[in-house]
Enzyme design. Structure first.
Site, PDB file in Angstrom:
ATOM      1  N   ASN A 101      44.612  88.367  52.239  1.00  0.00           N
ATOM      2  CA  ASN A 101      45.797  88.351  52.938  1.00  0.00           C
ATOM      3  C   ASN A 101      45.165  87.753  54.465  1.00  0.00           C
ATOM      4  OD1 ASN A 101      48.022  88.695  54.583  1.00  0.00           O
ATOM      5  ND2 ASN A 101      48.144  90.720  54.483  1.00  0.00           N
ATOM      6  N   TRP A 102      45.547  86.305  54.537  1.00  0.00           N
ATOM      7  CA  TRP A 102      45.157  85.592  55.752  1.00  0.00           C
ATOM      8  C   TRP A 102      45.792  86.031  57.136  1.00  0.00           C
ATOM      9  CZ3 TRP A 102      43.824  79.934  54.409  1.00  0.00           C
ATOM     10  CH2 TRP A 102      42.825  79.757  53.387  1.00  0.00           C
ATOM     11  N   LYS A 103      47.332  86.721  56.843  1.00  0.00           N
ATOM     12  CA  LYS A 103      48.088  87.049  57.819  1.00  0.00           C
ATOM     13  C   LYS A 103      48.324  85.779  58.506  1.00  0.00           C
ATOM     14  CE  LYS A 103      46.380  91.745  57.517  1.00  0.00           C
ATOM     15  NZ  LYS A 103      46.166  93.209  57.994  1.00  0.00           N
ATOM     16  N   HIS A 123      54.244  94.943  52.801  1.00  0.00           N
ATOM     17  CA  HIS A 123      52.807  95.232  53.654  1.00  0.00           C
ATOM     18  C   HIS A 123      53.376  96.035  54.600  1.00  0.00           C
ATOM     19  CE1 HIS A 123      49.486  94.547  56.296  1.00  0.00           C
ATOM     20  NE2 HIS A 123      48.921  94.230  55.034  1.00  0.00           N
ATOM     21  N   GLU A 131      52.541  96.039  57.715  1.00  0.00           N
ATOM     22  CA  GLU A 131      52.952  95.098  58.946  1.00  0.00           C
ATOM     23  C   GLU A 131      54.551  94.953  58.867  1.00  0.00           C
ATOM     24  OE1 GLU A 131      49.586  92.448  58.966  1.00  0.00           O
ATOM     25  OE2 GLU A 131      48.439  94.296  59.653  1.00  0.00           O
ATOM     26  N   GLU A 133      47.334 100.586  50.846  1.00  0.00           N
ATOM     27  CA  GLU A 133      46.692 100.317  51.943  1.00  0.00           C
ATOM     28  C   GLU A 133      46.774 101.460  53.112  1.00  0.00           C
ATOM     29  OE1 GLU A 133      45.907  95.837  52.277  1.00  0.00           O
ATOM     30  OE2 GLU A 133      47.750  96.218  53.072  1.00  0.00           O
ATOM     31  N   GLY A 171      42.549  96.653  59.723  1.00  0.00           N
ATOM     32  CA  GLY A 171      41.951  96.548  60.829  1.00  0.00           C
ATOM     33  C   GLY A 171      41.263  97.097  61.817  1.00  0.00           C
ATOM     34  N   SER A 175      40.134  97.419  55.888  1.00  0.00           N
ATOM     35  CA  SER A 175      38.807  97.373  56.392  1.00  0.00           C
ATOM     36  C   SER A 175      37.945  97.185  55.221  1.00  0.00           C
ATOM     37  CB  SER A 175      38.497  98.432  57.005  1.00  0.00           C
ATOM     38  OG  SER A 175      39.095  98.469  58.303  1.00  0.00           O
ATOM     39  N   GLY A 208      41.990  91.828  54.288  1.00  0.00           N
ATOM     40  CA  GLY A 208      42.436  91.101  55.534  1.00  0.00           C
ATOM     41  C   GLY A 208      41.564  90.393  56.324  1.00  0.00           C
ATOM     42  N   GLY A 209      40.874  90.922  57.505  1.00  0.00           N
ATOM     43  CA  GLY A 209      40.200  90.201  58.379  1.00  0.00           C
ATOM     44  C   GLY A 209      38.735  89.712  57.527  1.00  0.00           C
TER      45      GLY A 209
END
Ligand code: 13P
Length: 258
Positions: free
Chosen positions: A12-14, A98, A100, A170, A176, A215, A236-237
């Site tokens: 997930n590149w956000k 998600h 977010e 998640e 993150g 993470s 993610g990151g």
């Protein structure tokens, strides 16, 4: 991991890499994915990169997903994108619910269910995210939160029990933060999710892939994916740099061989 379910790693590149710079990363991931038979790999870049990446990845093993979708098919919804539009652009997956989106954009449990329904209708595979906040975990509410989130979307998932889909657990406190859930906590939540689904559909419970997100790194992927009910990861990151994503892909693939 369980040999009856094909592992899936999604990135997930956000809100990162929405322009031409996305192509280098995607091609690098595609190169690795081509080597790793037995592993499904999906990237979810921003909407603005989808068309270019669909052209770039055409015919390869790497699948494209979007990060969100509107529940309606068309109309006066400024700024929104429908499931049909995503399919027309080359997506086969879409992330829905998600944390977010839930936290910053008002996605509710029932809207998440409508989005999943819209995805299935367009033949797009939803990746439905669930997970508790730190406060909820500390209050001992983790399983109750998962139950509430799942309960809203479960009828939609069961109605499409044979269609491609995934659930992503998640925990919000792990996203993150560099503080991934330990394998025991992840397995407890994943096993609960599967058992809860089995209460309505044993068929779906046996086949649905439940991904862990929060993470994930090359260092912890092996332990997390080694859990019986963890069928992959939503990253993610560490998914927006090839040197971080590749070790996750390779660690996951190695487990399929063991
Ligand atoms: P991180 O891997 O950066 O913790 O993000 C997880 C996530 O939100 C994936 O959807």
């Amino acid at each position: 991991m369980n040999p009856s379910r094909r592992p899936l790693i999604a990135g997930n590149w956000k809100m990162n890499l929405g322009g031409p710079e996305s192509i280098g990363l995607a091609s690098g991931i595609a190169r690795v994915a081509r080597e790793l038979a037995g592993l499904d790999v999906v990237i979810c870049p921003p909407f603005t990169a989808l068309a270019a990446l669909a052209a770039e990845l055409d015919g390869g093993p790497l699948r494209l997903g979007a990060q969100n979708v509107h529940s309606k098919t068309s109309g006066a919804f400024t700024g929104e994108i429908s499931a049909d539009m995503l399919v027309a652009t080359g997506c086969t997956w879409v992330i829905v619910g998600h944390s977010e989106r839930r936290q910053f954009f008002g996605d509710t449990d029932s809207w998440v269910a409508e989005k999943a329904q819209a995805a299935f209708k367009a033949k797009l595979a939803p990746m439905v995210c669930v997970g508790e906040t730190e406060a909820q975990r500390e209050a001992g509410e983790t399983l109750a939160v998962l139950e509430r989130q799942l309960n809203a979307v479960l009828p939609v998932l069961v109605a499409h029990a044979r269609a491609p889909m995934a659930i992503a657990y998640e925990p919000v406190w792990a996203i993150g933060t560099g503080k991934a859930a330990g394998p025991a906590d992840a397995e407890e939540a994943h096993a609960f999710i599967r058992k809860y689904i089995a209460g309505t559909s044993e068929e779906l419970a046996a086949r649905v892939r439940v991904l862990y997100g929060g993470s994930v790194t090359g260092a912890n992927a092996r332990d997390l994916l080694g859990c019986a009910n963890v069928d992959g990861a939503l990253v993610g990151g560490a998914s927006i740099a090839i040197e971080k994503f590749e070790p996750i892909l390779r660690a996951s693939h190695a487990l399929t061989l063991s």
